[in-house]
Design a protein around this motif. Structure first.
Motif, PDB file in Angstrom:
ATOM      1  N   ARG A  64     -21.862  12.579  28.548  1.00  0.00           N
ATOM      2  CA  ARG A  64     -22.458  11.299  28.170  1.00  0.00           C
ATOM      3  C   ARG A  64     -22.571  11.120  26.660  1.00  0.00           C
ATOM      4  NH1 ARG A  64     -24.418  12.385  33.331  1.00  0.00           N
ATOM      5  NH2 ARG A  64     -23.999  14.472  32.594  1.00  0.00           N
ATOM      6  N   THR A  65     -23.142  12.128  25.991  1.00  0.00           N
ATOM      7  CA  THR A  65     -23.443  11.965  24.565  1.00  0.00           C
ATOM      8  C   THR A  65     -22.158  11.789  23.766  1.00  0.00           C
ATOM      9  OG1 THR A  65     -25.365  13.365  24.932  1.00  0.00           O
ATOM     10  CG2 THR A  65     -24.731  13.004  22.647  1.00  0.00           C
ATOM     11  N   ARG A 114     -23.368  18.453  17.578  1.00  0.00           N
ATOM     12  CA  ARG A 114     -24.051  19.113  18.709  1.00  0.00           C
ATOM     13  C   ARG A 114     -23.776  20.598  18.575  1.00  0.00           C
ATOM     14  NH1 ARG A 114     -24.466  17.872  25.097  1.00  0.00           N
ATOM     15  NH2 ARG A 114     -25.944  16.413  24.196  1.00  0.00           N
ATOM     16  N   HIS A 142     -33.102  16.343  20.567  1.00  0.00           N
ATOM     17  CA  HIS A 142     -31.968  15.507  20.976  1.00  0.00           C
ATOM     18  C   HIS A 142     -32.423  14.054  20.765  1.00  0.00           C
ATOM     19  CE1 HIS A 142     -28.512  14.024  22.918  1.00  0.00           C
ATOM     20  NE2 HIS A 142     -28.588  14.615  24.097  1.00  0.00           N
ATOM     21  N   GLN A 145     -31.040  10.878  22.596  1.00  0.00           N
ATOM     22  CA  GLN A 145     -31.408  10.807  24.012  1.00  0.00           C
ATOM     23  C   GLN A 145     -32.810  10.200  24.155  1.00  0.00           C
ATOM     24  OE1 GLN A 145     -29.628  11.674  26.907  1.00  0.00           O
ATOM     25  NE2 GLN A 145     -31.349  10.740  27.981  1.00  0.00           N
ATOM     26  N   ARG A 175     -34.468  20.363  24.796  1.00  0.00           N
ATOM     27  CA  ARG A 175     -34.524  19.557  23.568  1.00  0.00           C
ATOM     28  C   ARG A 175     -34.872  18.106  23.901  1.00  0.00           C
ATOM     29  NH1 ARG A 175     -28.324  21.112  22.732  1.00  0.00           N
ATOM     30  NH2 ARG A 175     -27.290  19.888  24.319  1.00  0.00           N
ATOM     31  N   VAL A 176     -34.534  17.687  25.138  1.00  0.00           N
ATOM     32  CA  VAL A 176     -34.855  16.316  25.549  1.00  0.00           C
ATOM     33  C   VAL A 176     -36.377  16.163  25.664  1.00  0.00           C
ATOM     34  CG1 VAL A 176     -34.571  14.583  27.368  1.00  0.00           C
ATOM     35  CG2 VAL A 176     -32.635  16.038  26.727  1.00  0.00           C
ATOM     36  N   ARG A 229     -33.089  18.988  33.905  1.00  0.00           N
ATOM     37  CA  ARG A 229     -32.275  20.072  34.456  1.00  0.00           C
ATOM     38  C   ARG A 229     -32.806  21.418  33.940  1.00  0.00           C
ATOM     39  NH1 ARG A 229     -27.783  22.835  32.556  1.00  0.00           N
ATOM     40  NH2 ARG A 229     -28.012  21.819  30.548  1.00  0.00           N
ATOM     41  N   GLN A 231     -32.336  24.600  32.118  1.00  0.00           N
ATOM     42  CA  GLN A 231     -31.332  24.912  31.085  1.00  0.00           C
ATOM     43  C   GLN A 231     -30.814  26.339  31.280  1.00  0.00           C
ATOM     44  OE1 GLN A 231     -30.789  22.279  28.292  1.00  0.00           O
ATOM     45  NE2 GLN A 231     -31.427  21.353  30.219  1.00  0.00           N
ATOM     46  N   PRO A 269     -31.924  12.730  32.043  1.00  0.00           N
ATOM     47  CA  PRO A 269     -30.901  12.568  30.994  1.00  0.00           C
ATOM     48  C   PRO A 269     -29.490  12.880  31.472  1.00  0.00           C
ATOM     49  CG  PRO A 269     -32.112  14.626  30.676  1.00  0.00           C
ATOM     50  CD  PRO A 269     -32.786  13.895  31.807  1.00  0.00           C
ATOM     51  N   GLY A 270     -29.368  13.548  32.653  1.00  0.00           N
ATOM     52  CA  GLY A 270     -28.068  13.997  33.126  1.00  0.00           C
ATOM     53  C   GLY A 270     -27.624  15.210  32.299  1.00  0.00           C
ATOM     54  N   PRO A 271     -26.752  16.038  32.814  1.00  0.00           N
ATOM     55  CA  PRO A 271     -26.217  16.014  34.167  1.00  0.00           C
ATOM     56  C   PRO A 271     -27.252  16.475  35.203  1.00  0.00           C
ATOM     57  CG  PRO A 271     -25.431  17.959  32.976  1.00  0.00           C
ATOM     58  CD  PRO A 271     -26.228  17.152  31.999  1.00  0.00           C
TER      59      PRO A 271
HETATM   60  C1  NCD Z   1     -28.969  16.759  27.923  1.00  0.00           C
HETATM   61  C2  NCD Z   1     -28.600  17.739  26.823  1.00  0.00           C
HETATM   62  O1  NCD Z   1     -27.438  18.016  26.576  1.00  0.00           O
HETATM   63  O2  NCD Z   1     -29.552  18.185  26.211  1.00  0.00           O
HETATM   64  N1  NCD Z   1     -27.905  15.979  28.357  1.00  0.00           N
HETATM   65  C3  NCD Z   1     -27.538  14.875  27.654  1.00  0.00           C
HETATM   66  O3  NCD Z   1     -27.299  14.903  26.473  1.00  0.00           O
HETATM   67  N2  NCD Z   1     -27.514  13.718  28.343  1.00  0.00           N
HETATM   68  C4  NCD Z   1     -29.721  17.389  29.026  1.00  0.00           C
HETATM   69  C5  NCD Z   1     -29.141  18.574  29.737  1.00  0.00           C
HETATM   70  O4  NCD Z   1     -28.062  19.077  29.421  1.00  0.00           O
HETATM   71  O5  NCD Z   1     -29.801  19.026  30.680  1.00  0.00           O
END
Ligand code: NCD
Length: 320
Positions: A64-65, A114, A142, A145, A175-176, A229, A231, A269-271
């Protein structure tokens, strides 16, 4: 080159929401809503990135990002070059700082990074004159996000003041979570967190959040439940809960929704790991705004590119 003097946010880079004040967050959201309104009328976007180049260093996986940063630059008429860890010379032993300086010598206008190391965008930002955008640094922050989460919340809930937001899951390595806690609190929301004790940072309440370990008790009276999710890539194997057991205690399912307010919003935030942190019927159900979050990610990243590269402040009232 003094970038800060040229941009309306008054900051060179977007490194974390901890460093953004309410006015700056508001300016980014206003600009993102402006771009969304343009998309809805099918009018062309302003080409504020025409002739400008963004280099995107992605040293961790991303769907996504990465794609939304690329689409954001393209929508504004800009170009992107993407470098991954595998395709760059860091694999040959070059340091991240040397890679970044090498890229800057080619005179791009902005760098998106990233990276698995917390603090790496700050380190690069100090060494480079161009704006740096943090697209996720380890378990630290992040910010884009969190900003797209705020945009989605504003769309569905209208106001941040007093909004009750619960973040569920692996708070310690997310980080989210950190970026959302800072940004939501700056905007006046009341944030709580819930997760197994092993996945809650020991000093989490020092951030001003309420911490729960019982999901049913935690979801009561919340306006928003933001699910994360686990991590796995940042956990040591001893901390790794079994998927089935985790789902039983911390998975958000139709059963959990019975304990929530009827108009609760479900975010992620996905995935998503379907069947672990969220049951499939909730992912696809009427309370879920997960794909709205993804869509808003493009507008938020357009706003950040536009504002950091010297674009004027924009809001829906600016539209002609
Ligand atoms: C998140 C990330 O990469 O921190 N995903 C994202 O950017 N949408 C969340 C995650 O990976 O669980």
């Amino acid at each position: 080159m003094d970038v800060t003097a040229r941009n309306v946010l008054g900051i060179k880079s977007i490194l974390g929401t901890e460093l953004l004040n309410k006015h700056q967050i508001q300016q980014i959201l206003d600009c993102a809503f402006y771009f969304k309104a343009i998309r809805n009328t099918k009018a062309p976007f302003p080409k504020s990135l025409a002739g400008k180049n963004a280099v995107m260093l992605f040293f961790e996986p991303s769907t996504r990002t990465r794609s939304s940063f690329a689409l954001a630059a393209k929508n504004l008429g800009g170009n992107t070059v993407v470098l991954t860890k595998e395709a760059s010379s860091t694999g040959k032993g070059e340091t991240l700082l040397d890679t970044a300086r090498t890229i800057e010598a080619m005179q791009p206008d902005v760098l998106v990074l990233r990276h698995p190391s917390a603090g790496s965008p700050h380190h690069i930002d100090r060494a480079l004159a161009i704006p740096v955008i943090n697209a996720g640094d380890g378990f630290h922050e992040h910010p884009t996000q969190a900003l797209l989460d705020l945009m989605t919340l504003k769309e569905f809930k209208g106001n941040f003041a007093g909004l009750r937001v619960l973040i569920v899951g692996d708070i310690a390595h997310s980080r989210v979570a950190r970026s959302d806690i800072y940004a939501l609190q700056t905007m006046g929301a009341k944030v709580s967190v819930c997760g197994p004790p092993t996945l809650l940072p020991p000093q989490i309440e020092a951030l001003g959040v309420t911490a729960y370990t019982d999901l049913r008790a935690a979801v009561r009276d919340q306006d928003v439940v933001m699910v994360l999710r686990i991590q796995l890539e940042r956990l040591n194997p001893a901390q790794n809960p079994s998927g089935g057991e985790y789902a039983r205690f911390y998975g958000v399912s139709t059963e959990t929704l019975k304990h929530c307010k009827p108009d609760v919003l479900i975010m992620h935030p996905g995935p998503v790991n379907r069947g672990v942190e969220l049951s499939p019927d909730v992912v696809d159900g009427p309370r879920s705004v997960i794909l709205n979050q993804v869509g808003n990610g493009v507008f938020v990243r357009m706003a950040i590119f536009h504002l950091l590269t010297g674009g004027e402040a924009l809001h829906e009232g600016t539209m002609v």
